[in-house]
Scaffold this active site. Structure first.
Site, short mmCIF file in Angstrom:
data_model
loop_
_atom_site.label_atom_id
_atom_site.label_comp_id
_atom_site.label_asym_id
_atom_site.label_seq_id
_atom_site.Cartn_x
_atom_site.Cartn_y
_atom_site.Cartn_z
N PRO A 91 -50.99 -14.93 -41.70
CA PRO A 91 -50.43 -13.60 -42.02
C PRO A 91 -49.32 -13.21 -41.04
CG PRO A 91 -52.63 -13.39 -41.06
CD PRO A 91 -52.39 -14.85 -41.27
N GLU A 145 -61.07 -16.16 -37.04
CA GLU A 145 -60.04 -15.27 -36.48
C GLU A 145 -58.68 -15.95 -36.44
OE1 GLU A 145 -59.86 -12.02 -35.60
OE2 GLU A 145 -61.79 -12.03 -36.65
N ARG A 191 -43.65 -26.05 -59.53
CA ARG A 191 -42.93 -25.56 -60.72
C ARG A 191 -41.44 -25.82 -60.66
NH1 ARG A 191 -45.26 -21.84 -63.92
NH2 ARG A 191 -43.26 -20.85 -64.34
N ASP A 223 -37.44 -17.56 -64.98
CA ASP A 223 -38.61 -16.91 -64.39
C ASP A 223 -38.19 -15.73 -63.51
OD1 ASP A 223 -40.69 -18.32 -65.44
OD2 ASP A 223 -40.99 -19.60 -63.69
#
Ligand code: SAH
Length: 247
Positions: free
Chosen positions: A92, A119, A157, A172
């Site tokens: 993150p 963690e 893709r 897309d």
């Protein structure tokens, strides 16, 4: 553009991958050798009897931290030391994954994806082994496995031959910098709701123009931030100018 990518996934939970990888586009892409995915269980490189991969954080605090030794051992034994391909940690704290990042990574022929748990992982892994950190968005998940699948899917893709329809990825959402126009299929009328006439007209030029305008309209309504970066031509700008006059 490379035509195939080998992914090496390093995880404590390899069992979560097959169901998704063995479905639909990713399954066909593997059968066609457009991608290869090798799963490596970091736990297989532990040397202690209990195969411990995590330990308490120095300095205290809750949660556990993934130990550096099995991560280095697994990555270096599969990829060599130092690895010659990008070693991407799903985190993150990484740069945010976008269609642009997917396009950038689709140029590579070999990618290693490292999935954290608990963690997170010992910082020395990030400093001395990882070459890139990628986040799939500003929220926290329990592990890097879903993010790794997200990367593999979005990148695959973009590879030639991965989609049944070679034009499928061009329009897309995000590929053009805009959100995609709305789609309809049969029946032409469902519960009294009809498909826009123009799509049944067979007039391909008018259909293309309508779709472009729908894409502009919904990008303006839903994601005006994208319009600032999108490549617009004169008729796009005329159309958008006409819209703001109507308001
Ligand atoms: N304590 C860490 C979060 C750990 S979450 C922090 O605050 O930064 C456990 C693992 O899940 C992470 O090591 C990472 O591999 C994965 N993960 C969680 N959220 C993610 C996200 N948004 N994008 C990519 N990976 C994520």
């Amino acid at each position: 553009m490379t035509t195939s990518i080998h992914f090496d996934i390093f995880t404590l939970f390899p069992e979560v991958f097959p169901a998704y990888l063995e479905t639909s586009i990713l399954k066909r892409a593997q059968e066609a050798k457009i991608i290869e995915v090798a799963l490596h269980n970091i736990r297989d490189w532990t040397t202690d009897r209990h195969h411990v991969c995590d330990d308490m954080p120095y300095g205290g605090g809750g949660g556990m931290v993934m130990k550096p030794e099995p991560i280095f051992a697994s990555v270096e034994s599969v990829l060599g030391a130092p690895p010659t391909c990008p070693v991407i940690l799903l985190s993150p704290q990484g740069r945010v994954f976008t269609q642009g990042v997917a396009e950038e990574l689709s140029q590579q022929s070999h990618l290693a994806l490292l999935c954290g748990r608990y963690e997170g992982i010992d910082e020395r892994v990030i400093e001395h082994l990882v070459t890139d950190e990628i986040s799939i968005g500003d929220y926290v998940l329990s592990g890097g496995e879903l993010p790794a699948l997200v990367l593999i899917d979005a990148i695959t893709r973009l590879l030639p031959g991965a989609l049944g329809d070679p034009e499928g990825a061009w329009d897309d959402s995000h590929a053009t910098g805009l959100l995609e126009y709305p789609h309809y299929t049969r029946p032409p009328e469902f519960r009294g709701w009809v498909v826009p006439d123009i799509l049944l007209s067979g007039d391909h030029a008018r259909i293309a123009r309508w779709r472009r305008q729908q894409a502009l309209l919904r990008t303006l309504q839903r994601r005006p931030d994208l319009l600032e970066k999108a490549e617009l031509n004169d008729s796009d700008r005329d159309f958008l100018a006409g819209l703001s006059l109507e308001e």
